[in-house]
Design an enzyme around this catalytic site. Structure first.
Site, PDB file in Angstrom:
ATOM      1  N   GLN A  65       0.794  -1.226  -0.085  1.00 51.07           N
ATOM      2  CA  GLN A  65       0.029   0.157  -0.006  1.00 51.07           C
ATOM      3  C   GLN A  65       0.902   1.108   0.146  1.00 51.07           C
ATOM      4  OE1 GLN A  65      -3.389   0.104   0.347  1.00 51.07           O
ATOM      5  NE2 GLN A  65      -3.542   2.131  -0.160  1.00 51.07           N
ATOM      6  N   PHE A  66       1.588   1.605  -1.290  1.00 51.04           N
ATOM      7  CA  PHE A  66       2.232   2.793  -1.339  1.00 51.04           C
ATOM      8  C   PHE A  66       1.698   3.948  -0.958  1.00 51.04           C
ATOM      9  CE2 PHE A  66       0.345   3.274  -5.471  1.00 51.04           C
ATOM     10  CZ  PHE A  66       0.322   4.831  -5.692  1.00 51.04           C
ATOM     11  N   THR A  67       0.259   3.872  -0.959  1.00 49.59           N
ATOM     12  CA  THR A  67      -0.459   5.216  -0.768  1.00 49.59           C
ATOM     13  C   THR A  67      -0.481   5.717   0.900  1.00 49.59           C
ATOM     14  OG1 THR A  67      -2.646   4.360  -0.436  1.00 49.59           O
ATOM     15  CG2 THR A  67      -2.110   5.282  -2.431  1.00 49.59           C
TER      16      THR A  67
END
Length: 145
Positions: free
Chosen positions: A78-80
């Protein structure tokens, strides 16, 4: 490295309408890899996730880990989580690691968790995933190292 750790009853993850992974109960772990994160952090992160006492014991106290209750972990890249919203309304993701390196560390975190005796199911790195999740509690912990 940042993780959002949620106690769940069930998680089902699909890509392109097909179920890829599913766990009956345990933890949904959304993992963000920050630029410059080292491999050694994976061991630290896996250790914390495996030992985090957020499941209730016979007295209703959060005193048991995912290992203690025989739960599984759904590990989702989950890079966000590393989005910076401090300037303007569009998040900046410059703090996130480059995809190739982030994927390698994501996979390593999964391996480290498995080595600690936790059953790990994963999402598909970089894919447009659809996640059905039945939260338990709700219990949500944010852990950053």
């Amino acid at each position: 490295m940042k993780a959002v750790i949620q106690r769940v009853r069930n998680v089902r993850l699909s890509v392109d309408g097909k179920t890829v992974s599913e766990i009956p109960f345990g933890l949904a772990v959304y993992l963000g890899i920050k630029a410059g994160d080292e491999e050694s952090l994976c061991e630290q992160m896996a250790g914390k996730i495996s030992r985090l006492r957020i499941f209730e014991d016979e007295n209703g106290k959060m005193n048991l880990s995912v290992k203690d209750v025989g739960g599984e972990v759904m590990l989702i890249s989950q890079f966000t989580l590393l989005g910076d919203c401090s300037h303007g309304n569009r998040p900046s993701f410059t703090l996130a690691e480059q995809p190739e390196r982030a994927n390698a560390l994501y996979e390593l975190c999964g391996e480290k968790l498995s080595a600690l005796g936790v059953t790990v199911k994963k999402g598909v790195f970089g894919a447009d995933m659809k996640i059905e999740q039945f939260n338990d509690g709700p219990v949500t912990i944010i852990y950053e190292i």
